[in-house]
Design a protein around this motif. Structure first.
Motif, PDB file in Angstrom:
ATOM      1  N   TRP A 157       0.944  -1.097   0.111  1.00  0.00           N
ATOM      2  CA  TRP A 157      -0.026   0.055  -0.094  1.00  0.00           C
ATOM      3  C   TRP A 157       0.990   1.171  -0.046  1.00  0.00           C
ATOM      4  O   TRP A 157       0.611   2.295  -0.698  1.00  0.00           O
ATOM      5  CB  TRP A 157      -0.912  -0.069   1.271  1.00  0.00           C
ATOM      6  N   LYS A 158       1.841   1.367   0.726  1.00  0.00           N
ATOM      7  CA  LYS A 158       3.142   2.435   0.751  1.00  0.00           C
ATOM      8  C   LYS A 158       3.419   2.549  -0.471  1.00  0.00           C
ATOM      9  O   LYS A 158       3.607   3.806  -0.875  1.00  0.00           O
ATOM     10  CB  LYS A 158       3.958   2.065   1.956  1.00  0.00           C
ATOM     11  N   ASP A 159       3.913   1.564  -0.917  1.00  0.00           N
ATOM     12  CA  ASP A 159       4.550   1.679  -2.527  1.00  0.00           C
ATOM     13  C   ASP A 159       3.666   2.285  -3.341  1.00  0.00           C
ATOM     14  O   ASP A 159       3.949   3.112  -4.307  1.00  0.00           O
ATOM     15  CB  ASP A 159       4.984   0.394  -2.828  1.00  0.00           C
ATOM     16  N   ALA A 160       2.193   1.864  -3.315  1.00  0.00           N
ATOM     17  CA  ALA A 160       1.306   2.443  -4.295  1.00  0.00           C
ATOM     18  C   ALA A 160       1.119   3.895  -4.134  1.00  0.00           C
ATOM     19  O   ALA A 160       1.101   4.762  -5.080  1.00  0.00           O
ATOM     20  CB  ALA A 160      -0.019   1.690  -4.127  1.00  0.00           C
ATOM     21  N   VAL A 161       1.133   4.517  -2.982  1.00  0.00           N
ATOM     22  CA  VAL A 161       1.075   5.875  -2.477  1.00  0.00           C
ATOM     23  C   VAL A 161       2.190   6.547  -3.160  1.00  0.00           C
ATOM     24  O   VAL A 161       2.081   7.638  -3.901  1.00  0.00           O
ATOM     25  CB  VAL A 161       0.774   6.240  -1.052  1.00  0.00           C
ATOM     26  N   GLY A 162       3.409   6.065  -2.761  1.00  0.00           N
ATOM     27  CA  GLY A 162       4.645   6.814  -2.927  1.00  0.00           C
ATOM     28  C   GLY A 162       4.892   6.768  -4.558  1.00  0.00           C
ATOM     29  O   GLY A 162       5.320   7.678  -5.119  1.00  0.00           O
ATOM     30  N   LYS A 163       4.623   5.626  -5.205  1.00  0.00           N
ATOM     31  CA  LYS A 163       4.773   5.585  -6.644  1.00  0.00           C
ATOM     32  C   LYS A 163       4.036   6.705  -7.401  1.00  0.00           C
ATOM     33  O   LYS A 163       4.049   7.307  -8.516  1.00  0.00           O
ATOM     34  CB  LYS A 163       4.731   4.260  -7.147  1.00  0.00           C
ATOM     35  N   ILE A 165       2.278   9.234  -6.212  1.00  0.00           N
ATOM     36  CA  ILE A 165       2.560  10.590  -6.131  1.00  0.00           C
ATOM     37  C   ILE A 165       3.630  10.994  -6.907  1.00  0.00           C
ATOM     38  O   ILE A 165       3.851  12.140  -7.516  1.00  0.00           O
ATOM     39  CB  ILE A 165       2.694  10.946  -4.488  1.00  0.00           C
ATOM     40  N   GLU A 166       4.800  10.236  -6.837  1.00  0.00           N
ATOM     41  CA  GLU A 166       5.920  10.359  -7.588  1.00  0.00           C
ATOM     42  C   GLU A 166       5.476  10.774  -9.321  1.00  0.00           C
ATOM     43  O   GLU A 166       6.105  11.563  -9.867  1.00  0.00           O
ATOM     44  CB  GLU A 166       7.181   9.453  -7.553  1.00  0.00           C
ATOM     45  N   LYS A 167       4.875   9.576  -9.607  1.00  0.00           N
ATOM     46  CA  LYS A 167       4.339   9.520 -11.128  1.00  0.00           C
ATOM     47  C   LYS A 167       3.886  11.008 -11.566  1.00  0.00           C
ATOM     48  O   LYS A 167       4.102  11.740 -12.451  1.00  0.00           O
ATOM     49  CB  LYS A 167       3.576   8.556 -11.503  1.00  0.00           C
ATOM     50  N   CYS A 168       3.070  11.340 -10.580  1.00  0.00           N
ATOM     51  CA  CYS A 168       2.098  12.724 -10.959  1.00  0.00           C
ATOM     52  C   CYS A 168       2.940  13.997 -10.706  1.00  0.00           C
ATOM     53  O   CYS A 168       2.994  14.943 -11.619  1.00  0.00           O
ATOM     54  CB  CYS A 168       0.986  12.819  -9.688  1.00  0.00           C
ATOM     55  N   LEU A 169       4.133  14.017  -9.745  1.00  0.00           N
ATOM     56  CA  LEU A 169       5.228  14.847  -9.646  1.00  0.00           C
ATOM     57  C   LEU A 169       5.926  14.980 -10.847  1.00  0.00           C
ATOM     58  O   LEU A 169       6.211  16.050 -11.496  1.00  0.00           O
ATOM     59  CB  LEU A 169       6.042  15.003  -8.611  1.00  0.00           C
ATOM     60  N   ASN A 170       6.361  14.051 -11.281  1.00  0.00           N
ATOM     61  CA  ASN A 170       7.177  13.829 -12.630  1.00  0.00           C
ATOM     62  C   ASN A 170       6.371  14.389 -13.918  1.00  0.00           C
ATOM     63  O   ASN A 170       7.029  15.128 -14.624  1.00  0.00           O
ATOM     64  CB  ASN A 170       7.695  12.481 -12.790  1.00  0.00           C
ATOM     65  N   ASP A 171       5.187  14.199 -13.903  1.00  0.00           N
ATOM     66  CA  ASP A 171       4.493  14.591 -15.017  1.00  0.00           C
ATOM     67  C   ASP A 171       4.350  16.021 -15.089  1.00  0.00           C
ATOM     68  O   ASP A 171       4.346  16.697 -15.992  1.00  0.00           O
ATOM     69  CB  ASP A 171       3.044  13.917 -14.855  1.00  0.00           C
ATOM     70  N   TYR A 172       4.123  16.537 -13.882  1.00  0.00           N
ATOM     71  CA  TYR A 172       4.135  18.066 -13.823  1.00  0.00           C
ATOM     72  C   TYR A 172       5.287  18.886 -14.030  1.00  0.00           C
ATOM     73  O   TYR A 172       5.499  19.662 -14.984  1.00  0.00           O
ATOM     74  CB  TYR A 172       3.614  18.400 -12.405  1.00  0.00           C
ATOM     75  N   VAL A 173       6.592  18.056 -13.464  1.00  0.00           N
ATOM     76  CA  VAL A 173       7.883  18.717 -13.713  1.00  0.00           C
ATOM     77  C   VAL A 173       8.427  18.660 -14.957  1.00  0.00           C
ATOM     78  O   VAL A 173       8.807  19.695 -15.684  1.00  0.00           O
ATOM     79  CB  VAL A 173       8.740  18.066 -12.594  1.00  0.00           C
ATOM     80  N   ASP A 174       8.203  17.462 -15.862  1.00  0.00           N
ATOM     81  CA  ASP A 174       8.493  17.283 -16.960  1.00  0.00           C
ATOM     82  C   ASP A 174       7.957  18.014 -18.214  1.00  0.00           C
ATOM     83  O   ASP A 174       8.523  18.480 -19.201  1.00  0.00           O
ATOM     84  CB  ASP A 174       8.244  15.713 -17.466  1.00  0.00           C
TER      85      ASP A 174
END
Length: 305
Positions: A157-163, A165-174
């Motif tokens: 469950w933790k990995d699902a949350v972390g991955k 949020i990271e995916k969404c942050l990367n989508d914004y930054v990229d």
């Protein structure tokens, strides 16, 4: 530079879960033992009227994440126990996101190879903004994860949350771009053959457009990213697809925090420089000219934005 602050949004997460009215026990087929023996009937009545037990919302404001099928003591007890368990998980995820983000944020910087300066304006293509740190690594390193070790599938469950949020942050930054923003007004007509390094005019980060901004501001996109990264077995074994509600609660809190941070974050200390090919020196000049094909300087450890 402002940090991400998510503590004010814990109540939003609580209300998100409570609003779905998940039942305890989850089976709609549950019935009270009306046709049971005398002992079963007495036990049931004793459980409902036990004076040692309070309502689903206690005097201290504890809000139950579940609605009970019946006011029986064991149902209410189970609802309160599971509420405390999932509340701990949700709060830990929000705290881990806040901690990881505030370590990740200072490593954001603009890539010199993706940026050029023309006169007073800076032009940056997609991927001109980047981070030297990895959000998920910082998220996993949050110390409080250890306190939830009793959760059977906690790491999944933790990995699902972390991955997610990271995916969404990367989508914004990229997808951040710099469409000719007037960051260097002095470079419009500079009285020298070379413009030395100068900091940019402080600029709101939200005014640097990104086609991926909805990934961090729309809770549904954050929730979907978490769901996509959850182990399939966990999805199959989740009563009433409760994981969707948990991820929605986290996403609502995080998206609100991101929106406040993005609106207040300024881009600063981006050092620009460049040549002025039209500059005319003495004795005819000096005649100032604009910077052409200027660059920015890389900053050790990343430029603070």
């Amino acid at each position: 530079m402002p940090n991400l602050v998510l503590a004010p949004f814990y109540a939003i997460a609580d209300l998100t879960v409570a609003s779905h009215q998940h039942k305890m026990p989850p089976e709609d087929s549950w019935k009270r033992p009306q046709d049971g023996g005398q002992e079963e009937e007495d036990n049931y009545k004793r459980g409902v009227t036990d004076r040692m037990w309070g309502p689903s919302v206690a005097a201290d404001g504890f809000v139950s994440y579940f609605t009970t099928q019946d006011p029986h003591m064991y149902h209410v007890t189970s609802a309160m126990t599971n509420t405390a368990f999932y509340k701990s998980f949700i709060y830990t995820m929000i705290q881990a996101c806040e901690s990881a983000f505030n370590q990740w944020r200072p490593t954001l910087h603009f890539e010199p190879s993706k940026v050029k300066i023309m006169g007073p304006s800076i032009i940056g293509q997609t991927k001109c903004l980047a981070a030297t740190a990895k959000f998920k690594q910082l998220f996993d390193a949050f110390p409080a994860h250890a306190s939830n070790a009793s959760f059977k599938h906690y790491n999944k469950w933790k990995d699902a949350v972390g991955k997610g949020i990271e995916k969404c942050l990367n989508d914004y930054v990229d997808k951040v771009t710099l469409p000719g923003l007037p960051w260097y007004p002095a470079f419009a007509a500079f009285p020298a053959p070379v413009a030395p390094p100068m900091p940019n005019t402080p600029w709101p980060l939200i005014a640097c457009p990104s086609l991926g901004v909805s990934s961090i501001l729309v809770p549904k996109k954050l929730q979907d990213a978490m769901i996509d990264n959850l182990d399939g077995e966990c999805k199959q074994n989740s009563n009433d697809e409760f994981y969707k509600t948990v991820f929605e609660a986290i996403a609502n809190a995080v998206a609100l925090g991101f929106s406040v941070w993005l609106a207040s974050q300024m881009v600063t200390n981006v050092l620009g420089q460049g040549n002025i090919p039209t500059f005319v020196p003495p004795p005819t000049g000096p005649i100032p000219g604009p910077v052409v094909n200027g660059t920015i300087l890389p900053a050790p450890g990343g430029q603070i934005v």
